[in-house]
Scaffold this active site. Structure first.
Site, PDB file in Angstrom:
ATOM      1  NE  ARG A  48     -20.693  51.708   2.700  1.00  0.00           N
ATOM      2  CZ  ARG A  48     -21.882  51.994   3.065  1.00  0.00           C
ATOM      3  NH1 ARG A  48     -22.735  52.216   1.973  1.00  0.00           N
ATOM      4  NH2 ARG A  48     -22.622  51.768   4.108  1.00  0.00           N
ATOM      5  NE  ARG A  91     -25.798  46.768  -5.328  1.00  0.00           N
ATOM      6  CZ  ARG A  91     -26.379  46.275  -4.168  1.00  0.00           C
ATOM      7  NH1 ARG A  91     -26.418  46.818  -2.993  1.00  0.00           N
ATOM      8  NH2 ARG A  91     -27.307  45.431  -4.400  1.00  0.00           N
ATOM      9  CD  GLU A  99     -28.168  45.972   4.540  1.00  0.00           C
ATOM     10  OE1 GLU A  99     -28.535  45.455   3.483  1.00  0.00           O
ATOM     11  OE2 GLU A  99     -28.289  47.342   4.634  1.00  0.00           O
ATOM     12  CB  SER A 130     -32.038  43.742   2.185  1.00  0.00           C
ATOM     13  OG  SER A 130     -33.042  44.813   2.468  1.00  0.00           O
ATOM     14  NE  ARG A 148     -22.042  45.036   3.303  1.00  0.00           N
ATOM     15  CZ  ARG A 148     -22.490  45.902   3.573  1.00  0.00           C
ATOM     16  NH1 ARG A 148     -23.604  45.930   4.610  1.00  0.00           N
ATOM     17  NH2 ARG A 148     -22.351  47.161   2.989  1.00  0.00           N
TER      18      ARG A 148
END
Length: 428
Positions: free
Chosen positions: A282, A267, A354, A357, A394
């Protein structure tokens, strides 16, 4: 993608529901296009029915003894040919209107489910659950952030990774690489034991796959594209797994279909906003284990509860405190109708972040991907759901921060020890 019938017959509902997302829309022009497309469809269908009637009449006349070249038969054939020409013209007009409609509808996000709390930003998200006891620094104790621990133990390399690629990439080394592999295998085994079918899909995906899952056209700028091919680096396994059944009709008795997929993910947005400039939170490239369901619409609500519980089970097995948040209407992802985010506690950072999701998309992705179920003589669109189970980097960050010890080592949870081969990470 939203239903054209809803646009044609009840655009006010679209305007109202997308207003809950913070969007202001005027669909008058698009509704008119949808109505024109419906009118053309009705005209074409009527002409085709008349053409079929004429064809049958010609066959009956010839069977009854009429001369094939006689004036009556020829007159009917000429009439049939004129109808074919009219149908061809209408079909071309329909294609043009349908293409225009599809282009516009592909840019509109899913409608929030009725149960979704209204809100204007992530500040309005609602906490629904907490698990575990968030670790706090004891008196005289200093808790490090995960990137500090990783650098001290030699688990990752960032400067050399810039030389290999660019910023926001990491190279895992030694115990770091082994821990990543252990986490992937642990997650896959855990979900496989819950009835998920493991799939290892292509990492390069075509534009149709990205469109079907909702990433295109909205998020083209956030994806990495192969310039010489119609191929993109997948941003999430959700994309190829959605297209696993693109264009298919699935027998209802085969549902639900539950898949678990490990892929690297890519991404561009990872470097935005100047956030998380160090460590594993990230990145442009990261590993993720993804859960994905195809279900009957009547199973959708229960499936959302279950897929969320399956993602939570990973955190609980790894002894990582977390909270479950329901996203408000303004914070929903593009394809989601309802979403629960799982946020893991990072004691070094002193914050929840986070890590998963879990979303139900209703028939939004299925309409874009033409995935239907067959029940009896009829068909209808399936419902799709997806959830991270989990984002691996993460998870590693959370393990490092929650497991850090006073002697500089990191204690690993018991469930992971058989996969990693040791109880601790150390500076060896």
């Amino acid at each position: 993608m939203l239903d054209q019938r809803l646009l044609r017959d009840n655009p006010e509902r679209i305007v109202s529901q997308l207003g809950r997302r913070g969007m202001t829309l005027d669909l008058t022009g698009l509704q008119l296009v949808a109505q024109q497309a419906r009118t053309l469809e009705e005209q074409r269908s009527s002409l085709q029915a008349e053409g079929n009637r004429i064809g049958k009449e010609v066959g009956s006349l010839i069977k009854g003894g009429a001369a094939p070249n006689g004036p009556e038969v020829q007159g009917l054939r000429e009439q049939g040919n004129r109808i074919k020409q009219q149908v061809a013209v209408l079909e071309e007009e329909e294609k043009g209107l349908d293409a225009k409609l599809r282009e516009q509808l592909l840019g509109l996000p899913n409608l929030p489910a009725a149960e979704v709390p209204d809100g204007r930003s992530e500040a309005d998200n609602v906490e629904v659950k907490r698990w575990g006891n968030p670790r706090q620094a004891a008196a005289g104790e200093t808790l490090e952030e995960h990137w500090q621990i990783a650098e001290r133990l030699g688990l990752l390399e960032t400067e050399r990774s810039v030389r290999i690629a660019q910023s926001r990439f990491v190279t895992l080394l030694g115990q770091g690489a082994r821990l990543e592999r252990a986490l992937i295998n642990f997650m896959l085994d855990l979900h496989g034991g819950k009835g998920y079918r493991e799939v290892l899909p292509p990492i390069l995906v075509n534009s149709a796959s990205l469109t079907g899952s909702g990433q295109l056209p909205k998020f083209a700028e956030e994806s990495f594209r192969c310039a010489d091919d119609d191929l993109w680096l997948t941003p999430t396994a959700e994309v190829p797994v959605t297209s696993l059944h693109r264009g298919e009709v699935i027998p209802a008795d085969q549902l639900p279909l539950k898949y678990v997929a490990f892929t690297p993910c890519f991404r561009r947005e990872a470097g935005s906003y100047g956030r998380d400039t160090r460590g594993l939170i990230r990145l442009h490239q990261f590993n993720k284990v993804e859960l994905y369901w195809f279900v009957h619409p009547e199973q959708s609500a229960e499936a959302h509860r279950q897929i969320t519980a399956d993602a939570e089970a990973v955190l609980e097995a790894l002894e990582l405190p977390y909270r479950t948040i329901e996203l408000c209407s303004a914070d929903l992802g593009f394809s989601a109708a309802r979403t629960y985010d799982l946020e893991v506690w990072l004691p070094g950072a002193g914050a929840y972040r986070e890590i998963s999701s879990c979303s139900t998309c209703g028939d939004f992705q299925a309409r874009r991907s033409a995935i239907r179920l067959k029940e009896g003589k009829g068909t209808q669109l399936v419902h799709t759901l997806n959830g991270s189970g989990l984002a691996v980097g993460r998870t590693m960050a959370a393990l490092l921060e929650n497991g850090q010890q006073a002697d500089g080592t990191v204690r690993l949870p018991a469930a992971l020890v058989p996969y990693f081969g040791a109880e601790r990470l150390d500076a060896a």
